[in-house]
Design a protein around this motif. Structure first.
Motif, mmCIF file in Angstrom:
data_model
loop_
_atom_site.group_PDB
_atom_site.id
_atom_site.type_symbol
_atom_site.label_atom_id
_atom_site.label_comp_id
_atom_site.label_asym_id
_atom_site.label_seq_id
_atom_site.Cartn_x
_atom_site.Cartn_y
_atom_site.Cartn_z
ATOM 1 N N SER A 98 16.542 20.554 9.876
ATOM 2 C CA SER A 98 17.054 19.259 9.455
ATOM 3 C C SER A 98 16.684 18.137 10.417
ATOM 4 C CB SER A 98 18.567 19.346 9.317
ATOM 5 O OG SER A 98 19.097 20.017 10.439
ATOM 6 N N GLN A 99 15.894 18.450 11.456
ATOM 7 C CA GLN A 99 15.408 17.367 12.288
ATOM 8 C C GLN A 99 14.370 16.583 11.476
ATOM 9 O OE1 GLN A 99 13.772 18.611 16.064
ATOM 10 N NE2 GLN A 99 14.566 16.795 17.091
ATOM 11 N N ASP A 100 14.196 15.305 11.791
ATOM 12 C CA ASP A 100 13.343 14.421 10.988
ATOM 13 C C ASP A 100 12.013 15.059 10.564
ATOM 14 O OD1 ASP A 100 12.455 14.428 13.618
ATOM 15 O OD2 ASP A 100 12.281 12.252 13.799
ATOM 16 N N HIS A 101 11.297 15.636 11.542
ATOM 17 C CA HIS A 101 9.944 16.118 11.223
ATOM 18 C C HIS A 101 9.934 17.370 10.345
ATOM 19 C CE1 HIS A 101 10.558 17.330 15.651
ATOM 20 N NE2 HIS A 101 10.865 18.398 14.956
ATOM 21 N N ARG A 102 11.091 17.957 10.107
ATOM 22 C CA ARG A 102 11.145 19.139 9.243
ATOM 23 C C ARG A 102 11.193 18.774 7.761
ATOM 24 N NH1 ARG A 102 8.938 22.177 12.083
ATOM 25 N NH2 ARG A 102 9.506 21.961 14.250
ATOM 26 N N TRP A 103 11.667 17.540 7.450
ATOM 27 C CA TRP A 103 11.956 17.351 6.020
ATOM 28 C C TRP A 103 11.816 15.938 5.470
ATOM 29 C CZ3 TRP A 103 16.409 14.961 3.702
ATOM 30 C CH2 TRP A 103 17.289 14.344 4.621
ATOM 31 N N ALA A 179 20.777 27.019 15.874
ATOM 32 C CA ALA A 179 19.919 26.946 17.057
ATOM 33 C C ALA A 179 19.818 25.506 17.550
ATOM 34 C CB ALA A 179 18.559 27.546 16.742
ATOM 35 N N HIS A 180 18.657 24.889 17.308
ATOM 36 C CA HIS A 180 18.433 23.506 17.724
ATOM 37 C C HIS A 180 19.359 22.578 16.938
ATOM 38 C CE1 HIS A 180 16.093 20.295 19.438
ATOM 39 N NE2 HIS A 180 15.530 19.946 18.320
ATOM 40 N N PHE A 181 19.449 22.824 15.637
ATOM 41 C CA PHE A 181 20.398 22.143 14.754
ATOM 42 C C PHE A 181 21.178 23.220 13.988
ATOM 43 C CE2 PHE A 181 19.483 17.500 14.149
ATOM 44 C CZ PHE A 181 18.543 17.372 15.155
ATOM 45 N N GLY A 198 10.279 27.552 12.802
ATOM 46 C CA GLY A 198 10.928 26.256 12.942
ATOM 47 C C GLY A 198 11.358 26.059 14.396
ATOM 48 N N ASP A 199 12.413 25.288 14.598
ATOM 49 C CA ASP A 199 12.810 24.928 15.960
ATOM 50 C C ASP A 199 13.545 26.036 16.711
ATOM 51 O OD1 ASP A 199 11.607 22.425 16.111
ATOM 52 O OD2 ASP A 199 13.256 21.453 15.043
ATOM 53 N N LEU A 200 13.529 27.235 16.163
ATOM 54 C CA LEU A 200 14.055 28.384 16.906
ATOM 55 C C LEU A 200 13.165 28.725 18.103
ATOM 56 C CD1 LEU A 200 16.157 30.745 16.880
ATOM 57 C CD2 LEU A 200 14.612 31.962 15.355
ATOM 58 N N VAL A 201 11.870 28.417 17.981
ATOM 59 C CA VAL A 201 10.925 28.749 19.066
ATOM 60 C C VAL A 201 10.101 27.519 19.451
ATOM 61 C CG1 VAL A 201 8.944 30.160 19.750
ATOM 62 C CG2 VAL A 201 10.731 31.162 18.307
ATOM 63 N N TYR A 202 10.091 27.256 20.755
ATOM 64 C CA TYR A 202 9.196 26.240 21.332
ATOM 65 C C TYR A 202 8.290 26.974 22.317
ATOM 66 C CZ TYR A 202 12.439 22.268 20.255
ATOM 67 O OH TYR A 202 13.237 21.325 19.673
ATOM 68 N N VAL A 203 6.996 26.665 22.288
ATOM 69 C CA VAL A 203 6.119 27.189 23.338
ATOM 70 C C VAL A 203 5.310 26.039 23.926
ATOM 71 C CG1 VAL A 203 5.951 29.485 22.299
ATOM 72 C CG2 VAL A 203 4.219 27.777 21.775
ATOM 73 N N GLY A 236 8.081 26.097 16.226
ATOM 74 C CA GLY A 236 8.418 24.736 15.788
ATOM 75 C C GLY A 236 7.665 23.694 16.577
ATOM 76 N N HIS A 237 7.304 24.068 17.788
ATOM 77 C CA HIS A 237 6.525 23.180 18.655
ATOM 78 C C HIS A 237 5.558 24.050 19.450
ATOM 79 C CE1 HIS A 237 9.021 19.546 17.989
ATOM 80 N NE2 HIS A 237 9.968 20.451 17.754
ATOM 81 N N GLY A 238 4.289 23.698 19.434
ATOM 82 C CA GLY A 238 3.275 24.458 20.163
ATOM 83 C C GLY A 238 2.386 25.254 19.219
#
Ligand SMILES: [Zn+2]
Length: 309
Positions: A98-103, A179-181, A198-203, A236-238
């Protein structure tokens, strides 16, 4: 423009649009699964708020897009990135969060006839944050936000999981824990061992613990994700990675945060002392955005863990 990468599954395609470009790198992951990797830093006018990683799955009947970008204009760039791989249209959009860039790019694809899919618990959070995210994006994207409308899945999926069979591919939409949201979800392709986290994992960059994140639940969700034993993770990132890198850049940091802060909380250590003591975290300092985010992460995670005691 082709870039050189170290990875084995390399397909470097970079999509530029105009002078102030959003750089999106398209990579084949496995089977029908692809990743679209955006920038690792913050959201800017130049990157259209596409400072995240997205995904898509090419099926027999069309493309399933995983997360739609932060605006109408950003969604069009994502569509262009998809078109560098296949002529098939985006027929479905799944939101992992639900963060902006997801939807916030959903409306662009819905207007072209795509079906938008998300869990009800994800949609609840989207509705809660929609106006706040639109206001924040307005100050960054300015006219580039024009035409963007928050559009969530019209028939949100109740419960914690759904299996979607689309064009010969089974996609499992699953909630593994907040998680993040709240309401963050993953898309799992068991046949290929590909997990869109999604935003569960950042690398490559440090994750962000926000006031509405839940560090302890996030850590548990990460453990459930590991139990699926994915062979490929689109974070979600990386860039796409294997489980080991996800463990190192996200799982280990969450473990460290929760273990250290739970102990400090048990000792009634004042928050300022905790932040000063843990401000150095050598295992994670090489991650991008560490200087900007780590102290805030400590502070917010500490408040969360104290509230949960
Ligand atoms: Zn994100």
């Amino acid at each position: 423009m082709i870039k050189a990468f170290q990875s084995l599954w390399v397909l470097g395609l970079v999509v530029f649009s105009g002078a102030a470009a959003a750089e999106l790198e398209v990579r084949h992951v496995a089977g029908p699964g692809y990743a679209i990797v955006g920038e690792l830093g913050g959201r800017t006018y130049e990157n259209h708020g596409l400072n995240a990683t997205f995904g898509f799955v090419v099926t027999d009947t069309g493309v399933v897009l995983i997360d739609s970008g932060a605006s109408k204009a950003g969604a069009a760039l994502i569509e262009k990135a998809v078109a560098s791989v296949t002529d098939k249209p985006v027929t479905h959009v799944i939101n992992t969060g639900s963060q902006d860039h997801r939807w916030l790019g959903n409306g662009y694809f819905a207007d072209k006839g795509a079906q938008v899919i998300a869990l009800a618990r994800t949609v609840d959070t989207q509705q809660r944050f929609a106006s706040q995210h639109m206001e924040q994006l307005q100050t960054v994207l300015k006219t580039r936000l024009d035409g963007t409308r928050p559009f969530h899945a019209p028939a949100p999926v109740d419960g914690n999981a759904a299996v979607l069979s689309i064009g010969g591919v089974d996609l499992h939409l699953r909630w593994l824990g907040d998680a993040h949201f709240p309401g963050d979800a993953v898309v799992w392709l068991p046949a290929e061992g590909v997990l869109y986290s999604g935003d569960l994992v950042y690398v490559e960059r440090l994750l962000g613990v926000l006031p509405w994140s839940d560090a302890a639940a996030w850590r548990e969700a990460f453990g459930r994700m590991e139990a699926l034993a994915p062979r490929h993770i689109v974070p979600g990132h990386g860039r796409p990675v294997g489980l080991e890198v996800a463990r190192r850049d996200t799982g280990d940091y969450l473990d460290w945060l929760v273990v250290e802060l739970t102990e400090a909380s048990g000792n009634w250590e004042p928050i300022d002392d905790v932040i000063a003591r843990l401000a150095h975290a050598p295992a994670f300092e090489s991650l991008l955005n560490f200087a900007e985010l780590h102290r805030g992460n400590l502070s917010r995670a500490y408040v969360q863990l104290e509230a949960q005691r």
